[in-house]
Design a protein around this motif. Structure first.
Motif, PDB file in Angstrom:
ATOM      1  N   GLN A   1       0.942  -1.260   0.082  1.00 24.56           N
ATOM      2  CA  GLN A   1      -0.248   0.102   0.121  1.00 24.56           C
ATOM      3  C   GLN A   1       0.899   1.361  -0.032  1.00 24.56           C
ATOM      4  O   GLN A   1       0.730   2.187  -0.828  1.00 24.56           O
ATOM      5  CB  GLN A   1      -0.795   0.069   1.195  1.00 24.56           C
ATOM      6  CG  GLN A   1      -1.895  -1.171   1.162  1.00 24.56           C
ATOM      7  CD  GLN A   1      -3.121  -0.920   0.284  1.00 24.56           C
ATOM      8  OE1 GLN A   1      -3.490   0.437  -0.009  1.00 24.56           O
ATOM      9  NE2 GLN A   1      -3.579  -1.930  -0.237  1.00 24.56           N
TER      10      GLN A   1
ATOM     11  N   TRP B   1       2.658   2.024  -3.485  1.00 22.06           N
ATOM     12  CA  TRP B   1       1.765   2.423  -4.637  1.00 22.06           C
ATOM     13  C   TRP B   1       0.910   3.331  -4.487  1.00 22.06           C
ATOM     14  O   TRP B   1       0.593   4.148  -5.424  1.00 22.06           O
ATOM     15  CB  TRP B   1       1.176   1.213  -5.306  1.00 22.06           C
ATOM     16  CG  TRP B   1       2.106   0.040  -5.520  1.00 22.06           C
ATOM     17  CD1 TRP B   1       2.402  -0.922  -5.042  1.00 22.06           C
ATOM     18  CD2 TRP B   1       3.219   0.151  -6.807  1.00 22.06           C
ATOM     19  NE1 TRP B   1       3.340  -1.828  -5.625  1.00 22.06           N
ATOM     20  CE2 TRP B   1       4.121  -1.049  -6.580  1.00 22.06           C
ATOM     21  CE3 TRP B   1       3.566   1.248  -7.707  1.00 22.06           C
ATOM     22  CZ2 TRP B   1       4.776  -1.362  -7.733  1.00 22.06           C
ATOM     23  CZ3 TRP B   1       4.573   0.713  -8.645  1.00 22.06           C
ATOM     24  CH2 TRP B   1       5.250  -0.430  -8.424  1.00 22.06           C
ATOM     25  N   TYR B   2       0.247   3.159  -3.286  1.00 23.86           N
ATOM     26  CA  TYR B   2      -1.067   4.184  -2.925  1.00 23.86           C
ATOM     27  C   TYR B   2      -0.544   5.539  -2.143  1.00 23.86           C
ATOM     28  O   TYR B   2      -0.199   5.361  -1.042  1.00 23.86           O
ATOM     29  CB  TYR B   2      -2.022   3.494  -1.963  1.00 23.86           C
ATOM     30  CG  TYR B   2      -2.833   2.466  -2.903  1.00 23.86           C
ATOM     31  CD1 TYR B   2      -3.922   2.634  -3.760  1.00 23.86           C
ATOM     32  CD2 TYR B   2      -2.172   1.136  -3.000  1.00 23.86           C
ATOM     33  CE1 TYR B   2      -4.495   1.711  -4.205  1.00 23.86           C
ATOM     34  CE2 TYR B   2      -2.634   0.117  -3.846  1.00 23.86           C
ATOM     35  CZ  TYR B   2      -3.912   0.257  -4.569  1.00 23.86           C
ATOM     36  OH  TYR B   2      -4.450  -0.644  -5.246  1.00 23.86           O
ATOM     37  N   MET B   3      -0.601   6.506  -2.755  1.00 26.29           N
ATOM     38  CA  MET B   3      -0.117   7.835  -2.137  1.00 26.29           C
ATOM     39  C   MET B   3      -1.457   8.686  -1.846  1.00 26.29           C
ATOM     40  O   MET B   3      -2.482   8.338  -2.267  1.00 26.29           O
ATOM     41  CB  MET B   3       0.594   8.773  -3.338  1.00 26.29           C
ATOM     42  CG  MET B   3       1.833   8.208  -3.675  1.00 26.29           C
ATOM     43  SD  MET B   3       2.485   8.947  -5.259  1.00 26.29           S
ATOM     44  CE  MET B   3       1.297   8.117  -6.433  1.00 26.29           C
TER      45      MET B   3
ATOM     46  N   THR C   1      -4.534   9.950  -4.188  1.00 23.89           N
ATOM     47  CA  THR C   1      -4.455   9.008  -5.366  1.00 23.89           C
ATOM     48  C   THR C   1      -5.413   7.976  -5.376  1.00 23.89           C
ATOM     49  O   THR C   1      -5.778   7.424  -4.498  1.00 23.89           O
ATOM     50  CB  THR C   1      -3.140   8.433  -5.537  1.00 23.89           C
ATOM     51  OG1 THR C   1      -2.024   9.454  -5.475  1.00 23.89           O
ATOM     52  CG2 THR C   1      -3.025   7.591  -6.714  1.00 23.89           C
TER      53      THR C   1
ATOM     54  N   LYS D   1      -7.377   4.769  -6.748  1.00 20.25           N
ATOM     55  CA  LYS D   1      -7.163   3.167  -7.105  1.00 20.25           C
ATOM     56  C   LYS D   1      -6.738   3.237  -8.422  1.00 20.25           C
ATOM     57  O   LYS D   1      -5.782   2.398  -8.880  1.00 20.25           O
ATOM     58  CB  LYS D   1      -8.349   2.268  -6.725  1.00 20.25           C
ATOM     59  CG  LYS D   1      -7.758   0.818  -6.744  1.00 20.25           C
ATOM     60  CD  LYS D   1      -9.120  -0.015  -6.134  1.00 20.25           C
ATOM     61  CE  LYS D   1      -8.676  -1.428  -6.251  1.00 20.25           C
ATOM     62  NZ  LYS D   1      -8.146  -1.916  -7.487  1.00 20.25           N
TER      63      LYS D   1
ATOM     64  N   ALA E   1      -2.913   4.276  -8.772  1.00 19.48           N
ATOM     65  CA  ALA E   1      -2.076   3.517  -8.386  1.00 19.48           C
ATOM     66  C   ALA E   1      -2.146   2.101  -9.080  1.00 19.48           C
ATOM     67  O   ALA E   1      -1.030   1.498  -9.358  1.00 19.48           O
ATOM     68  CB  ALA E   1      -2.736   3.038  -6.966  1.00 19.48           C
ATOM     69  N   ASP E   2      -3.501   1.556  -9.603  1.00 21.43           N
ATOM     70  CA  ASP E   2      -3.203   0.324 -10.638  1.00 21.43           C
ATOM     71  C   ASP E   2      -2.467   0.465 -11.611  1.00 21.43           C
ATOM     72  O   ASP E   2      -1.717  -0.208 -12.147  1.00 21.43           O
ATOM     73  CB  ASP E   2      -4.476  -0.107 -10.871  1.00 21.43           C
ATOM     74  CG  ASP E   2      -5.573  -0.583  -9.645  1.00 21.43           C
ATOM     75  OD1 ASP E   2      -4.765  -1.016  -8.370  1.00 21.43           O
ATOM     76  OD2 ASP E   2      -6.750  -0.770  -9.677  1.00 21.43           O
TER      77      ASP E   2
ATOM     78  N   LEU F   1       0.176   2.649 -12.119  1.00 18.98           N
ATOM     79  CA  LEU F   1       1.487   2.707 -11.617  1.00 18.98           C
ATOM     80  C   LEU F   1       2.090   1.184 -11.544  1.00 18.98           C
ATOM     81  O   LEU F   1       3.262   1.086 -11.933  1.00 18.98           O
ATOM     82  CB  LEU F   1       1.711   3.531 -10.410  1.00 18.98           C
ATOM     83  CG  LEU F   1       1.453   4.826 -10.190  1.00 18.98           C
ATOM     84  CD1 LEU F   1       1.688   5.216  -8.864  1.00 18.98           C
ATOM     85  CD2 LEU F   1       2.672   5.688 -11.286  1.00 18.98           C
ATOM     86  N   ILE F   2       1.175   0.516 -10.847  1.00 14.45           N
ATOM     87  CA  ILE F   2       1.410  -1.221 -10.642  1.00 14.45           C
ATOM     88  C   ILE F   2       1.921  -1.580 -12.069  1.00 14.45           C
ATOM     89  O   ILE F   2       2.780  -2.458 -12.285  1.00 14.45           O
ATOM     90  CB  ILE F   2       0.654  -1.743 -10.013  1.00 14.45           C
ATOM     91  CG1 ILE F   2       0.350  -1.230  -8.413  1.00 14.45           C
ATOM     92  CG2 ILE F   2       0.820  -3.358  -9.942  1.00 14.45           C
ATOM     93  CD1 ILE F   2      -0.551  -1.947  -7.693  1.00 14.45           C
TER      94      ILE F   2
ATOM     95  N   ARG G   1      10.662   4.054  -3.896  1.00 14.78           N
ATOM     96  CA  ARG G   1       9.935   4.815  -4.883  1.00 14.78           C
ATOM     97  C   ARG G   1      11.050   5.422  -5.870  1.00 14.78           C
ATOM     98  O   ARG G   1      10.575   5.547  -7.138  1.00 14.78           O
ATOM     99  CB  ARG G   1       9.201   6.289  -4.206  1.00 14.78           C
ATOM    100  CG  ARG G   1       7.898   5.390  -3.235  1.00 14.78           C
ATOM    101  CD  ARG G   1       7.130   6.492  -3.015  1.00 14.78           C
ATOM    102  NE  ARG G   1       5.783   6.087  -2.318  1.00 14.78           N
ATOM    103  CZ  ARG G   1       4.754   6.790  -1.849  1.00 14.78           C
ATOM    104  NH1 ARG G   1       4.936   7.917  -2.159  1.00 14.78           N
ATOM    105  NH2 ARG G   1       3.899   6.383  -1.332  1.00 14.78           N
TER     106      ARG G   1
ATOM    107  N   TYR H   1       5.265  11.878  -6.795  1.00 19.81           N
ATOM    108  CA  TYR H   1       5.537  10.535  -6.297  1.00 19.81           C
ATOM    109  C   TYR H   1       6.271  10.644  -4.854  1.00 19.81           C
ATOM    110  O   TYR H   1       6.041   9.751  -3.981  1.00 19.81           O
ATOM    111  CB  TYR H   1       6.531   9.651  -7.206  1.00 19.81           C
ATOM    112  CG  TYR H   1       6.061   8.243  -7.133  1.00 19.81           C
ATOM    113  CD1 TYR H   1       5.012   7.528  -6.681  1.00 19.81           C
ATOM    114  CD2 TYR H   1       7.280   7.441  -7.188  1.00 19.81           C
ATOM    115  CE1 TYR H   1       4.857   6.242  -6.592  1.00 19.81           C
ATOM    116  CE2 TYR H   1       7.388   6.113  -7.160  1.00 19.81           C
ATOM    117  CZ  TYR H   1       6.152   5.353  -6.551  1.00 19.81           C
ATOM    118  OH  TYR H   1       5.911   4.019  -6.419  1.00 19.81           O
TER     119      TYR H   1
END
Length: 362
Positions: free
Chosen positions: A156, A159-161, A164, A166, A169-170, A172-173, A284, A311
């Motif tokens: 979490q 990826w999750y800022m 931000t 979902k 974040a998804d 970015l993943i 990061r 980021y």
């Protein structure tokens, strides 16, 4: 022969002319100016205090970059079999870094690195093998470190800022996964070609470049395949200690590069971050580097500052301060290579392709 040398000189100087430092500087300043215009808050800068502690940790940040360059110098010297002197190795690295700084991140300075090494008195075959080995070692670092990061850092948190969604974040993943997949595929193919079956890899490359869309680059692909066969002979005979030294230098170089931001943040906010946060910032940055690889701008200019502020912004007091820290980060880790390169490139071109170089050949 003279005509070939003139043509080589023309192509080289076209790619690394010192005036090209203007492009990344202008792009970077334009993006930063726009970001500051949107996010500027004078009160936020009251949180920044400048003390002797700041001076010390900014020195540490610069030292991290020096360690990074020293690691590269050691690596290229070891790869040359100690045929390059320390001065020659340093010159090659600065030329290489300058080329990377004035070309898009996805291209980098690798295409000219063989020429840089060759002009220091190393044979073309050996130069090609050295550059391909550096590529192999750099990719190996990422392939090893990324899974370690995923195992050690909270999913979490990575990826999750704050603020931000979902979906972001998804994305970015997915972006990181695709980037890692491409790097892994490249490393596996390169390893197979260099250490197992170079002729088989050349055959596969030539088959691929029979496709109509790739056909115009078939000649270049044939040369690349020949390089792989030649390089394989050079690299397969190297002992384990050789790879241990070169990967050790690679590890220290990349790791020192990623600690620069940590040192900058400690310079202004000493004691604010615990070790878990420091490792998250480090992690990061590794993800940021994967993002920067697809940047179309020279050296990731503009794009790097934007990604940094977004980021890593949650670790800073405000968006305006994040932009200021992004500028400082680039002043330490990027812009020096532009100015060093602008100083040494003209002298290097004159020495390598000028009258003195021609007289030496005669």
């Amino acid at each position: 022969m003279a005509q070939e040398s003139t043509e080589e000189n023309r192509k080289l100087t076209k790619k690394i002319r010192p005036y090209k430092i203007i492009y990344p500087i202008v792009i970077g300043l334009a993006v930063v100016s726009y970001m500051l215009y949107r996010e500027f808050d004078p009160k936020a800068f009251d949180m920044i205090t400048f003390t002797w502690n700041t001076v010390f940790w900014l020195f540490v940040a610069v030292l991290c970059m020096a360690i990074r360059d020293f690691g590269y110098v050691v690596r290229i010297k070891v790869l040359s079999g100690d045929k390059l002197t320390w001065i020659q190795s340093l010159r090659v690295i600065f030329l290489w870094e300058f080329t990377s700084a004035v070309t898009p991140s996805a291209i980098g300075g690798t295409s000219l690195a063989i020429l840089f090494v060759h002009k220091e008195g190393i044979g073309v075959g050996k130069s090609s093998a050295m550059v391909m080995a550096t590529s192999f070692l750099d990719e190996l670092y990422f392939i090893i470190m990324f899974p370690i990061i995923l195992l050690c850092v909270n999913h979490q948190a990575l990826w999750y800022m704050p603020d931000t969604t979902k979906a972001v974040a998804d994305s970015l993943i997915a972006f990181a996964a695709i980037g890692y997949g491409v790097k892994l595929a490249y490393l596996l193919i390169l390893s197979y070609g260099l250490f197992k079956n170079p002729r088989g890899l050349k055959w596969l490359i030539m088959k691929l470049f029979k496709w109509r869309i790739l056909r115009k680059w078939r000649h270049d692909a044939n040369e690349a395949g020949t390089d792989i066969i030649r390089n394989s002979r050079e690299l397969r005979k190297m002992p384990f200690s050789f790879w241990l030294k070169t990967f050790g230098a690679t590890f220290f170089s990349w790791t020192a590069r990623y600690w620069v931001v940590n040192a900058i943040l400690v310079a202004f906010w000493f004691g604010r971050y615990d070790w878990a946060q420091h490792f998250l910032i480090f992690a990061r940055q590794l993800v940021m580097w994967i993002m920067m690889l697809v940047s179309p701008t020279p050296g990731g200019s503009g794009f790097a500052e934007f990604v940094f502020s977004k980021y890593l912004g949650e670790f800073l007091p405000s968006a305006g301060v994040a932009i200021a820290m992004a500028i400082l980060w680039r002043l330490i880790s990027y812009y020096p290579y532009l100015f060093i390169g602008a100083f040494i490139v003209p002298k290097w071109v004159a020495r390598s392709f000028g009258k003195s170089a021609k007289q030496t050949k005669k």
